[in-house]
Motif scaffolding. Structure first.
Motif, PDB file in Angstrom:
ATOM      1  N   TYR A  72       0.830  -1.201   0.000  1.00  0.00           N
ATOM      2  CA  TYR A  72       0.000   0.000   0.000  1.00  0.00           C
ATOM      3  C   TYR A  72       0.867   1.255   0.000  1.00  0.00           C
ATOM      4  O   TYR A  72       2.098   1.175   0.127  1.00  0.00           O
ATOM      5  CB  TYR A  72      -0.953  -0.007   1.205  1.00  0.00           C
ATOM      6  N   THR A  73       0.254   2.408  -0.145  1.00  0.00           N
ATOM      7  CA  THR A  73       0.961   3.690  -0.164  1.00  0.00           C
ATOM      8  C   THR A  73       0.323   4.634   0.854  1.00  0.00           C
ATOM      9  O   THR A  73      -0.684   4.303   1.489  1.00  0.00           O
ATOM     10  CB  THR A  73       0.906   4.344  -1.558  1.00  0.00           C
ATOM     11  N   LEU A  74       0.890   5.830   0.973  1.00  0.00           N
ATOM     12  CA  LEU A  74       0.319   6.825   1.872  1.00  0.00           C
ATOM     13  C   LEU A  74      -1.068   7.247   1.415  1.00  0.00           C
ATOM     14  O   LEU A  74      -1.891   7.666   2.236  1.00  0.00           O
ATOM     15  CB  LEU A  74       1.238   8.045   1.970  1.00  0.00           C
ATOM     16  N   ALA A  75      -1.343   7.139   0.117  1.00  0.00           N
ATOM     17  CA  ALA A  75      -2.689   7.455  -0.373  1.00  0.00           C
ATOM     18  C   ALA A  75      -3.710   6.490   0.216  1.00  0.00           C
ATOM     19  O   ALA A  75      -4.832   6.882   0.556  1.00  0.00           O
ATOM     20  CB  ALA A  75      -2.724   7.409  -1.897  1.00  0.00           C
ATOM     21  N   ASP A  76      -3.343   5.219   0.355  1.00  0.00           N
ATOM     22  CA  ASP A  76      -4.238   4.251   0.979  1.00  0.00           C
ATOM     23  C   ASP A  76      -4.450   4.590   2.453  1.00  0.00           C
ATOM     24  O   ASP A  76      -5.565   4.443   2.983  1.00  0.00           O
ATOM     25  CB  ASP A  76      -3.662   2.842   0.855  1.00  0.00           C
ATOM     26  N   MET A  77      -3.394   5.048   3.113  1.00  0.00           N
ATOM     27  CA  MET A  77      -3.514   5.423   4.523  1.00  0.00           C
ATOM     28  C   MET A  77      -4.350   6.695   4.666  1.00  0.00           C
ATOM     29  O   MET A  77      -5.093   6.851   5.647  1.00  0.00           O
ATOM     30  CB  MET A  77      -2.128   5.582   5.139  1.00  0.00           C
ATOM     31  N   ALA A  78      -4.256   7.590   3.688  1.00  0.00           N
ATOM     32  CA  ALA A  78      -5.111   8.778   3.684  1.00  0.00           C
ATOM     33  C   ALA A  78      -6.567   8.379   3.463  1.00  0.00           C
ATOM     34  O   ALA A  78      -7.482   8.955   4.077  1.00  0.00           O
ATOM     35  CB  ALA A  78      -4.653   9.748   2.595  1.00  0.00           C
ATOM     36  N   ASN A  79      -6.792   7.381   2.610  1.00  0.00           N
ATOM     37  CA  ASN A  79      -8.151   6.870   2.421  1.00  0.00           C
ATOM     38  C   ASN A  79      -8.704   6.290   3.715  1.00  0.00           C
ATOM     39  O   ASN A  79      -9.900   6.419   4.008  1.00  0.00           O
ATOM     40  CB  ASN A  79      -8.169   5.804   1.326  1.00  0.00           C
ATOM     41  N   ASP A  80      -7.828   5.638   4.500  1.00  0.00           N
ATOM     42  CA  ASP A  80      -8.256   5.122   5.798  1.00  0.00           C
ATOM     43  C   ASP A  80      -8.779   6.257   6.675  1.00  0.00           C
ATOM     44  O   ASP A  80      -9.833   6.121   7.322  1.00  0.00           O
ATOM     45  CB  ASP A  80      -7.096   4.440   6.523  1.00  0.00           C
ATOM     46  N   ALA A  81      -8.018   7.357   6.728  1.00  0.00           N
ATOM     47  CA  ALA A  81      -8.419   8.486   7.572  1.00  0.00           C
ATOM     48  C   ALA A  81      -9.744   9.075   7.098  1.00  0.00           C
ATOM     49  O   ALA A  81     -10.633   9.380   7.910  1.00  0.00           O
ATOM     50  CB  ALA A  81      -7.322   9.553   7.567  1.00  0.00           C
ATOM     51  N   ALA A  82      -9.891   9.229   5.790  1.00  0.00           N
ATOM     52  CA  ALA A  82     -11.135   9.761   5.238  1.00  0.00           C
ATOM     53  C   ALA A  82     -12.302   8.835   5.546  1.00  0.00           C
ATOM     54  O   ALA A  82     -13.400   9.277   5.917  1.00  0.00           O
ATOM     55  CB  ALA A  82     -10.997   9.956   3.724  1.00  0.00           C
ATOM     56  N   SER A  83     -12.059   7.528   5.414  1.00  0.00           N
ATOM     57  CA  SER A  83     -13.123   6.549   5.668  1.00  0.00           C
ATOM     58  C   SER A  83     -13.471   6.472   7.144  1.00  0.00           C
ATOM     59  O   SER A  83     -14.624   6.193   7.506  1.00  0.00           O
ATOM     60  CB  SER A  83     -12.697   5.175   5.152  1.00  0.00           C
ATOM     61  N   LEU A  84     -12.492   6.714   8.021  1.00  0.00           N
ATOM     62  CA  LEU A  84     -12.777   6.751   9.452  1.00  0.00           C
ATOM     63  C   LEU A  84     -13.745   7.892   9.759  1.00  0.00           C
ATOM     64  O   LEU A  84     -14.710   7.710  10.513  1.00  0.00           O
ATOM     65  CB  LEU A  84     -11.481   6.923  10.249  1.00  0.00           C
ATOM     66  N   LEU A  85     -13.489   9.058   9.174  1.00  0.00           N
ATOM     67  CA  LEU A  85     -14.401  10.181   9.385  1.00  0.00           C
ATOM     68  C   LEU A  85     -15.803   9.825   8.904  1.00  0.00           C
ATOM     69  O   LEU A  85     -16.800  10.119   9.587  1.00  0.00           O
ATOM     70  CB  LEU A  85     -13.889  11.418   8.643  1.00  0.00           C
ATOM     71  N   THR A  86     -15.891   9.179   7.762  1.00  0.00           N
ATOM     72  CA  THR A  86     -17.196   8.777   7.242  1.00  0.00           C
ATOM     73  C   THR A  86     -17.878   7.806   8.184  1.00  0.00           C
ATOM     74  O   THR A  86     -19.075   7.928   8.484  1.00  0.00           O
ATOM     75  CB  THR A  86     -17.041   8.144   5.849  1.00  0.00           C
ATOM     76  N   ALA A  87     -17.126   6.820   8.685  1.00  0.00           N
ATOM     77  CA  ALA A  87     -17.689   5.829   9.598  1.00  0.00           C
ATOM     78  C   ALA A  87     -18.193   6.472  10.884  1.00  0.00           C
ATOM     79  O   ALA A  87     -19.169   6.005  11.481  1.00  0.00           O
ATOM     80  CB  ALA A  87     -16.646   4.766   9.918  1.00  0.00           C
ATOM     81  N   LEU A  88     -17.530   7.556  11.303  1.00  0.00           N
ATOM     82  CA  LEU A  88     -17.922   8.252  12.530  1.00  0.00           C
ATOM     83  C   LEU A  88     -18.967   9.333  12.262  1.00  0.00           C
ATOM     84  O   LEU A  88     -19.308  10.100  13.169  1.00  0.00           O
ATOM     85  CB  LEU A  88     -16.683   8.873  13.195  1.00  0.00           C
ATOM     86  N   GLU A  89     -19.446   9.385  11.016  1.00  0.00           N
ATOM     87  CA  GLU A  89     -20.460  10.357  10.596  1.00  0.00           C
ATOM     88  C   GLU A  89     -19.989  11.789  10.816  1.00  0.00           C
ATOM     89  O   GLU A  89     -20.743  12.659  11.255  1.00  0.00           O
ATOM     90  CB  GLU A  89     -21.793  10.092  11.307  1.00  0.00           C
ATOM     91  N   ILE A  90     -18.700  12.005  10.501  1.00  0.00           N
ATOM     92  CA  ILE A  90     -18.103  13.346  10.550  1.00  0.00           C
ATOM     93  C   ILE A  90     -17.892  13.795   9.108  1.00  0.00           C
ATOM     94  O   ILE A  90     -17.010  13.276   8.418  1.00  0.00           O
ATOM     95  CB  ILE A  90     -16.768  13.317  11.309  1.00  0.00           C
ATOM     96  N   PRO A  91     -18.679  14.734   8.611  1.00  0.00           N
ATOM     97  CA  PRO A  91     -18.557  15.143   7.208  1.00  0.00           C
ATOM     98  C   PRO A  91     -17.193  15.753   6.876  1.00  0.00           C
ATOM     99  O   PRO A  91     -16.650  15.532   5.787  1.00  0.00           O
ATOM    100  CB  PRO A  91     -19.674  16.169   7.029  1.00  0.00           C
ATOM    101  N   ALA A  92     -16.643  16.520   7.823  1.00  0.00           N
ATOM    102  CA  ALA A  92     -15.348  17.159   7.608  1.00  0.00           C
ATOM    103  C   ALA A  92     -14.746  17.478   8.969  1.00  0.00           C
ATOM    104  O   ALA A  92     -15.466  17.693   9.945  1.00  0.00           O
ATOM    105  CB  ALA A  92     -15.487  18.435   6.778  1.00  0.00           C
ATOM    106  N   ALA A  93     -13.408  17.526   9.023  1.00  0.00           N
ATOM    107  CA  ALA A  93     -12.722  17.745  10.302  1.00  0.00           C
ATOM    108  C   ALA A  93     -11.484  18.601  10.089  1.00  0.00           C
ATOM    109  O   ALA A  93     -10.953  18.703   8.981  1.00  0.00           O
ATOM    110  CB  ALA A  93     -12.325  16.412  10.930  1.00  0.00           C
TER     111      ALA A  93
END
Length: 275
Positions: A72-93
């Motif tokens: 994987y790459t840092l882009a995949d890890m960035a996707n993880d962070a974005a998806s975590l926000l989505t899972a927590l129902e946080i539109p933006a942080a």
């Protein structure tokens, strides 16, 4: 601490501080670092400044999902962070990243701009070329595995010595405690190797940083032995309207005496976004 499976199918461990109704602020950790490396008192200080703080274990470290196949790459890890926000129902942080976490934060802002309200980059870089302490990092990943907790703590303290601040005493008692906690939670040096490969296999972000339009503050120390503070100067020149602070005597860590100033810098930067 809670485990959540993101919409992309990655299991991430996280916890929170502060009022859930306050503006959300996501902390992203660096190479091989458990989320506990964001000191709980530092997290509470940010929460007291008016934020709902979320910290989490990146993939391949701590209690989050392991990827033994790597690739994987840092882009995949960035996707993880974005998806975590989505899972927590946080539109933006508001996003704060340190070291490799700052690299992930840059990629997150580039790839998922609508999910980022502001950006704070702490002793990080636009590419691996600024890793002046690469030999120290490589030596760390090549050491024999610890055979017990005492050996793991000794290795942890030795590794953290390279992060020490020439102008501030290192909090050895806390680092010793942290070394023991991380060993008991999850001792997996191979995950650090895979994260380093992700860093090495990720493209230079410098040509794209001009696209970052959210309020950005950049913080570094002039005593950093791992990432040249010139990296922060370069990012400051590339990110429009960013602010830059070089703390005298700070190394590749967050010395407690500087916490109030750094939290103020983060808070003031978020206020630029609200304005």
């Amino acid at each position: 601490m809670t485990l959540v499976t993101t919409p992309t199918g990655v299991s991430l461990n996280y916890d929170t501080f502060g009022d859930p109704d306050a503006p959300p602020l996501l902390l992203i950790q660096g190479l091989g670092a458990h989320m506990l490396g964001w000191h709980a008192d530092f997290c509470r200080l940010i929460a007291d400044a008016g934020f709902h703080v979320v910290r989490f274990d990146n993939r391949d470290v701590g209690l989050s999902q392991k990827f033994p196949q790597g690739g994987y790459t840092l882009a995949d890890m960035a996707n993880d962070a974005a998806s975590l926000l989505t899972a927590l129902e946080i539109p933006a942080a508001h996003i704060v990243g340190q070291s490799m976490g700052g690299m992930i934060a840059q990629q997150l802002t580039l790839d998922h701009p609508t999910q980022v309200l502001s950006l704070a980059l702490i002793y990080t870089a636009p590419n691996a070329g600024f890793l002046v302490g690469r030999d120290l990092v490589d030596e760390r990943t090549q050491r024999p595995r610890a055979r017990d907790q005492d050996e793991a703590i000794a290795l942890y303290l030795d590794n953290e010595a390279a992060c020490a601040s020439p102008g501030y005493p290192q909090d050895i008692d806390w680092l010793r405690e942290l070394g023991g906690q991380t060993y008991r939670r999850d001792y997996d040096p191979d995950g650090i190797v895979r994260q380093m490969e992700a860093l090495d296999n990720s493209p230079d972000r410098a040509p794209h940083l001009h696209r970052i339009t959210v309020p950005t503050t950049i913080v570094h120390g002039d005593g950093d032995q791992l990432i040249d503070s010139g990296a922060s100067q370069a990012m400051h020149e590339l990110i429009p309207d960013s602010t830059l602070t070089i703390h005298h005597g700070m190394g590749h860590e967050l010395p407690r005496p500087l916490w109030p100033q750094i939290v103020t810098q983060i808070r003031d930067n978020t206020a630029r976004g609200r304005a």
